[in-house]
Each structure stands twice: as structure tokens, then as C-alpha cells.
Design an enzyme around this catalytic site. Structure first.
Site, mmCIF file in Angstrom:
data_model
loop_
_atom_site.group_PDB
_atom_site.id
_atom_site.type_symbol
_atom_site.label_atom_id
_atom_site.label_comp_id
_atom_site.label_asym_id
_atom_site.label_seq_id
_atom_site.Cartn_x
_atom_site.Cartn_y
_atom_site.Cartn_z
ATOM 1 N N LYS A 1 84.560 -47.633 -50.334
ATOM 2 C CA LYS A 1 84.774 -46.631 -51.518
ATOM 3 C C LYS A 1 83.450 -46.429 -52.425
ATOM 4 O O LYS A 1 83.586 -46.235 -53.829
ATOM 5 C CB LYS A 1 85.878 -47.009 -52.685
ATOM 6 C CG LYS A 1 87.338 -47.101 -51.858
ATOM 7 C CD LYS A 1 88.522 -47.299 -53.022
ATOM 8 C CE LYS A 1 89.047 -46.022 -52.992
ATOM 9 N NZ LYS A 1 90.752 -46.267 -53.427
ATOM 10 N N THR B 1 104.184 -49.991 -55.502
ATOM 11 C CA THR B 1 105.048 -49.752 -56.812
ATOM 12 C C THR B 1 104.570 -48.514 -57.729
ATOM 13 O O THR B 1 105.282 -48.281 -58.494
ATOM 14 C CB THR B 1 104.902 -51.143 -57.521
ATOM 15 O OG1 THR B 1 103.399 -51.393 -57.955
ATOM 16 C CG2 THR B 1 105.446 -52.110 -56.966
ATOM 17 N N ASP C 1 93.972 -54.168 -52.129
ATOM 18 C CA ASP C 1 93.847 -52.849 -52.265
ATOM 19 C C ASP C 1 92.219 -52.354 -52.141
ATOM 20 O O ASP C 1 91.664 -51.410 -52.512
ATOM 21 C CB ASP C 1 94.524 -52.344 -53.636
ATOM 22 C CG ASP C 1 95.675 -52.477 -54.006
ATOM 23 O OD1 ASP C 1 96.491 -52.265 -52.940
ATOM 24 O OD2 ASP C 1 96.238 -52.675 -54.945
ATOM 25 N N VAL D 1 100.290 -48.522 -53.867
ATOM 26 C CA VAL D 1 100.714 -47.836 -52.762
ATOM 27 C C VAL D 1 102.256 -48.217 -52.623
ATOM 28 O O VAL D 1 103.334 -47.391 -52.390
ATOM 29 C CB VAL D 1 100.406 -48.174 -51.477
ATOM 30 C CG1 VAL D 1 101.007 -47.290 -50.164
ATOM 31 C CG2 VAL D 1 98.811 -47.958 -51.376
ATOM 32 N N GLY E 1 100.708 -52.666 -49.574
ATOM 33 C CA GLY E 1 100.643 -51.305 -49.320
ATOM 34 C C GLY E 1 99.142 -51.082 -48.710
ATOM 35 O O GLY E 1 98.213 -51.033 -49.364
ATOM 36 N N HIS E 2 99.167 -50.633 -47.311
ATOM 37 C CA HIS E 2 98.096 -50.310 -46.702
ATOM 38 C C HIS E 2 98.145 -48.700 -46.281
ATOM 39 O O HIS E 2 98.825 -48.309 -45.748
ATOM 40 C CB HIS E 2 97.835 -51.316 -45.495
ATOM 41 C CG HIS E 2 97.627 -52.856 -45.759
ATOM 42 N ND1 HIS E 2 97.755 -53.544 -44.879
ATOM 43 C CD2 HIS E 2 97.716 -53.464 -47.107
ATOM 44 C CE1 HIS E 2 97.461 -54.792 -45.428
ATOM 45 N NE2 HIS E 2 97.754 -54.728 -46.868
ATOM 46 N N GLY F 1 91.033 -51.817 -49.387
ATOM 47 C CA GLY F 1 90.820 -50.841 -48.067
ATOM 48 C C GLY F 1 91.088 -51.559 -46.618
ATOM 49 O O GLY F 1 90.513 -51.141 -45.692
ATOM 50 N N LYS F 2 91.832 -52.660 -46.840
ATOM 51 C CA LYS F 2 92.039 -53.231 -45.534
ATOM 52 C C LYS F 2 92.626 -52.473 -44.349
ATOM 53 O O LYS F 2 92.334 -52.690 -43.200
ATOM 54 C CB LYS F 2 93.038 -54.652 -45.841
ATOM 55 C CG LYS F 2 92.255 -55.703 -46.900
ATOM 56 C CD LYS F 2 93.379 -56.564 -47.157
ATOM 57 C CE LYS F 2 94.504 -56.183 -47.862
ATOM 58 N NZ LYS F 2 94.119 -55.839 -49.390
ATOM 59 N N GLY F 3 93.612 -51.596 -44.945
ATOM 60 C CA GLY F 3 94.378 -50.914 -43.728
ATOM 61 C C GLY F 3 93.467 -50.064 -43.141
ATOM 62 O O GLY F 3 93.312 -49.789 -42.019
ATOM 63 N N THR G 1 99.928 -64.141 -55.636
ATOM 64 C CA THR G 1 101.046 -64.040 -54.960
ATOM 65 C C THR G 1 101.279 -65.366 -54.131
ATOM 66 O O THR G 1 100.549 -66.256 -54.754
ATOM 67 C CB THR G 1 100.727 -62.985 -53.813
ATOM 68 O OG1 THR G 1 102.191 -62.610 -53.141
ATOM 69 C CG2 THR G 1 99.750 -63.510 -52.874
ATOM 70 N N GLY H 1 84.648 -42.669 -47.580
ATOM 71 C CA GLY H 1 85.956 -41.761 -47.865
ATOM 72 C C GLY H 1 87.079 -42.338 -47.004
ATOM 73 O O GLY H 1 86.880 -43.183 -46.430
#
Ligand code: GDP
Ligand code: IMO
Ligand code: MG
Length: 427
Positions: free
Chosen positions: A330, A300, A13, A298, A40-41, A15-17, A238, A414
Site C-alpha cells: 500500500k 465485520t 490486514d 473485510v 478477511g483476506h 495485505g497477506k491475501g 486474538t 495497488g
């Protein structure tokens, strides 16, 4: 610069997406190489927000071919619903390529994931419940089902029956659950075959040819370095290798082809699920990071655990991934703190330790040693260059860079595509 890996430097999480989407416009292929729909990206393009779980974030860039590599575990129901969700929003998904060697998450894998977690009780991992661990376990046990099996009914039947022979013993005798009927699983899986057939390709051949032709290929990691099954905080990890080497095995591309490895690094730290987290905050600062940073999963919907930046982890990520760059995300979330603590080392049993200890008990006992950096109060979300940042924000970035062992080549201010300061070009 034909092949780049972009991966999470912390516990996911980061911010890879967003970072992948930003580069997506300039690359020819974006490839997922491990994980599955545990990811969840979030990608924000203008006023549109997309949550991607299985599809590579490059799918939102029209010129880019998205690829799901052999190392990914694919839940076909999720894949098809994600594709139709994007199609309804006008995204062209026709270019997707899916490796025939990728393993399938079946209904019995998600069942086993959930019952195993329940069985572990308070020792649970806190998985996403998406069947990731059991699917990789079957792959390694050589009883997995692959995408290509969907197109040969008799082979598929043999494999599903073989897998269920064992699983049903476990479900019924150990977990006190009902047995799963092979016919039902077969019917469901065969129902996906026609819709998926057109996407299936020899992705290692496609990607190696592309690299040889000088095309730009971006490998997008799911999860993060500290969730890696080999290099993370085992067993609270994981079941795949998000680290850079995973891109080679998970896509069938040799390490000599990779030219750059970019670590996505949040300006503070978050984690979802159980496991050690030295800089975790249980006070109003942690609450504020969660609120301002929107730190809710994003996939769960779980609240993310929040803490200050940990330079020991960042250095470790540089080491095990051979990072060439960081993309710091961020930074805007930290606006408003008068002083920002940064963990520069750990104290373990009274001794100062600079590197991440390999011993899990030591890591569980690690106490953060903080250095205080001066904060800033100006809004930084409109900054386009490093020089436009307030002096203390510049100092914060430079301090993190020095501690973390690789240059910070971009800064997120942002969630939007354009809310980024590019310092060194990635391409
Ligand atoms: P991923 O799993 O690494 O792709 O990250 P997630 O999408 O799960 O979580 C990152 C969240 O932070 C998403 O909601 C992004 O829209 C958001 N985000 C990414 N970069 C920035 C940034 O620089 N600033 C802010 N405020 N939000 C960001
Ligand atoms: P992205 O790609 C954060 C965590 C789970 C759990 C552990 C094992 O969005 O960064 P699993 O279902 O994979 O067997 O769960 O890993 N986890 C993630 N945490 N971001 C993710 O993905 C994650 N994917 C898995 O919370 O602790
Ligand atoms: Mg995520």
C-alpha cells in the site's frame, strides 16, 4: 527454498491475501496454520475480487493445493459456504486438504463469544464475534470438538454433551441466556460430515513429505504479530499464534524445515478492535488514510483505525518472527502527502525508548517520536521496478528498511496481483 512463512507484521490486514496469491502461482501448497474465519483476506485477480476468510489464498492458483492445518479453528458452515461461493465462480476447490485435528467452531462458541463481549461492556476486546476465543479456550481446556469427531457419532455426542454441561450452566446462570440443546448441535454438526469427509487428511504427513520431496510450501498467517496471544498487545489480541512459531505447531512442521519468514508490512498502520495504538490518528490525515486505503474490515465491515508507520513495531516483528524479508504494501496510498511522519521511537514518561516495551502500561503510555520524510505526488501504481519510483518514494522505502531490520523484497503499489514491484525473489 522449500518452506516459507508469510505473516502479518502489524495488527492484521497488511495485505497477506494479495501477497500469498502473488506467490501462489509458484508454490505447491498454501497452508493456513492458525486463526479461523476472523480473517478477511482480499485478493484481486484482474477484474475479479475475492474475500477469503477461512480458505488459504492459494486456492485461487490452479496448481496449488490449499491446506487447513491442525492449528486452525474451523466453522464448518462457513467453510462449506466459502467453498460453494468459489465453486459458483468457477474456482476448482477439489484439492483442499483439511486436518482431522483442527478444532471446530460450533454454534455455542459463537454464542459465548458474543455474550462475553457484551458482558465486558466498555472493557470489551472488540472481537469479530466468530467464536474464535471460546473455541481455542476449549481446545486448551481439552473439551474441544475436532474435525475427526464428526465421523464418530457416539464420540461426538459424548464430547458435545460434556462441553455443553458446563457452558449451559454459564449461559443460564451467569449470562441469563437460554440453554443450548445438545441434540440440536449434534444434528447440525453431523449434517456437515458427509460434505467434509473427502477433504480430511493427515496434513502433517502430507506437508512433511512434500517438503522432503523439495516441493514449495507456503504457510499463510492470519491476523498479525501484534495480535498474537503471546507476543501481541495482550489482552487486546486474538487467541492464537500468528507469529512464525505458530506455523510449526499449527501445521506440524519442525522449525528446521522453515527457510524463510516474510513479514507483510503496510506502509502505514491500521488496527481493528480495541487496544493501544501509539501512532493512531484522529484528524483529517487518519480520515484520508482510511478513505484512500479503503480501510474497512473485510470480515465485520468496521472502519479500521489508521495511523502513521511505526518502525518500533516493525523492528519487534523482525525480532519475534526472525523475519528474513518484508513485503511492503500500500505504498501507493501515501501518494500526495507533502511530508510523511514515521514513528522511529517512543517517548514513555519523558524517556526515549527504541524497542517495544514488554510492560503493557508503558505501551499504553507510549507517545510516538516522529521523523518527517519528504513525500511524492506522482502516481506510482504503474511502477514495475524500484528505479521507476519517484526519488522520495525510494527514500521512504529505504528509510523504512533501515529502521525495520530486514530487507524489503517486494512493494505493493495497488491491490491487483500485478501491481507489485519485486526486488528480491522469494523463491
Ligand atoms: P489481509 O487480511 O492481510 O489479507 O489484508 P486485507 O485483505 O484485509 O486488507 C488489505 C487491503 O488492501 C485489501 O483490500 C487489498 O486488496 C488491498 N491491498 C493489498 N495490497 C495493496 C497495495 O499494495 N495497494 C493498495 N492500494 N491496496 C492493496
Ligand atoms: P486478517 O487475517 C485485523 C482482531 C479483532 C479483535 C481481536 C480479537 O484479516 O488480518 P477475534 O475475533 O480474533 O477473537 O478478535 O483481533 N482481529 C483482526 N484484526 N485483521 C484480522 O485478520 C483480524 N482477526 C482478528 O478485531 O480486535
Ligand atoms: Mg484482513
Amino acid at each position: 527454498m522449500p518452506a516459507l512463512v508469510l505473516l502479518g507484521a502489524q495488527w492484521g490486514d497488511e495485505g497477506k491475501g494479495k501477497a500469498t496469491d502473488l506467490l501462489g502461482g509458484s508454490v505447491d501448497y498454501v497452508v493456513r496454520y492458525q486463526g479461523g474465519n476472523n480473517a478477511g483476506h482480499t485478493v484481486v485477480v484482474g477484474d475479479q475480487k475475492y474475500a477469503l476468510h477461512l480458505l488459504p489464498s492459494g486456492i485461487l492458483s490452479p496448481g496449488c493445493t490449499p491446506v487447513i492445518g491442525n492449528g486452525v479453528v474451523v466453522d464448518p458452515a462457513v467453510l462449506l459456504s466459502e467453498l460453494s461461493g468459489l465453486q459458483e465462480r468457477g474456482v476448482d476447490t477439489s484439492k483442499l486438504l483439511l486436518s482431522g485435528n483442527a478444532h471446530l467452531i460450533t454454534p455455542y462458541h459463537t454464542t459465548v463469544d458474543k455474550v462475553t463481549e457484551r458482558f465486558l461492556g466498555k472493557r470489551k476486546i472488540g472481537t469479530t464475534g466468530r467464536g474464535i476465543g471460546p473455541t481455542y479456550a476449549d481446545k486448551i481446556n481439552r473439551v474441544g470438538i475436532r474435525v475427526q469427531d464428526l465421523f464418530d457419532e457416539s464420540i461426538l455426542r459424548q464430547k458435545v454433551e460434556a462441553a455443553l454441561d458446563f457452558k449451559n450452566q454459564m449461559l443460564v446462570k451467569l449470562y441469563n441466556r437460554r440453554a443450548i440443546a445438545a441434540d440440536q448441535v449434534l444434528e447440525e454438526l453431523l449434517g456437515y460430515a458427509d460434505e467434509l469427509r473427502g477433504f480430511v487428511a493427515d496434513t502433517t504427513l502430507v506437508l512433511n513429505d512434500a517438503i522432503d520431496e523439495g516441493k514449495v510450501v507456503l504457510f499463510e498467517g492470519g491476523q498479525g504479530t501484534l495480535l498474537d496471544v503471546d507476543h501481541g498487545t495482550y489482552p487486546f489480541v486474538t487467541s492464537s499464534n500468528p507469529t512464525a512459531g505458530g506455523a510449526c505447531t499449527g501445521a506440524g512442521v519442525g522449525p528446521t524445515k522453515i527457510s524463510r519468514v516474510i513479514g507483510i508490512l503496510k506502509a502505514y498502520t491500521t488496527r481493528v478492535g480495541a487496544g493501544p495504538f501509539p501512532t493512531e490518528l484522529f484528524d483529517e490525515d487518519g480520515e484520508a488514510l482510511r478513505r484512500i486505503g479503503g480501510e474497512r474490515g473485510v470480515t465485520t465491515g468496521r472502519d479500521r483505525r489508521c495511523g502513521w508507520f511505526d518502525a518500533v513495531i516493525a523492528r519487534y516483528a523482525t525480532r519475534v518472527n526472525g523475519l528474513t524479508d518484508f513485503f511492503l504494501t500500500k505504498l501507493d496510498v501515501l501518494t500526495g502527502w507533502e511530508r510523511i511522519p514515521v514513528c522511529v521511537a517512543y517517548e514513555i514518561d519523558g524517556k526515549r525508548v527504541e524497542e517495544l516495551p514488554y510492560n503493557q502500561t508503558d505501551f499504553h503510555h507510549a507517545k510516538p517520536v516522529y521523523e518527517m520524510l519528504p513525500g511524492w505526488s506522482e502516481d506510482i501504481s504503474k511502477a514495475k521496478t524500484f528505479e521507476e519510483l519517484p526519488k522520495n518514494a525510494q527514500r521512504y522505502v529505504k528509510a523504512l528498511e533501515e529502521m525495520s531490520g530486514a530487507p524489503i523484497s517486494a512493494i505493493g503499489v495497488g491491490p491487483g496481483r500485478t501491481e507489485t514491484i519485486e526486488i528480491n525473489s522469494f523463491l
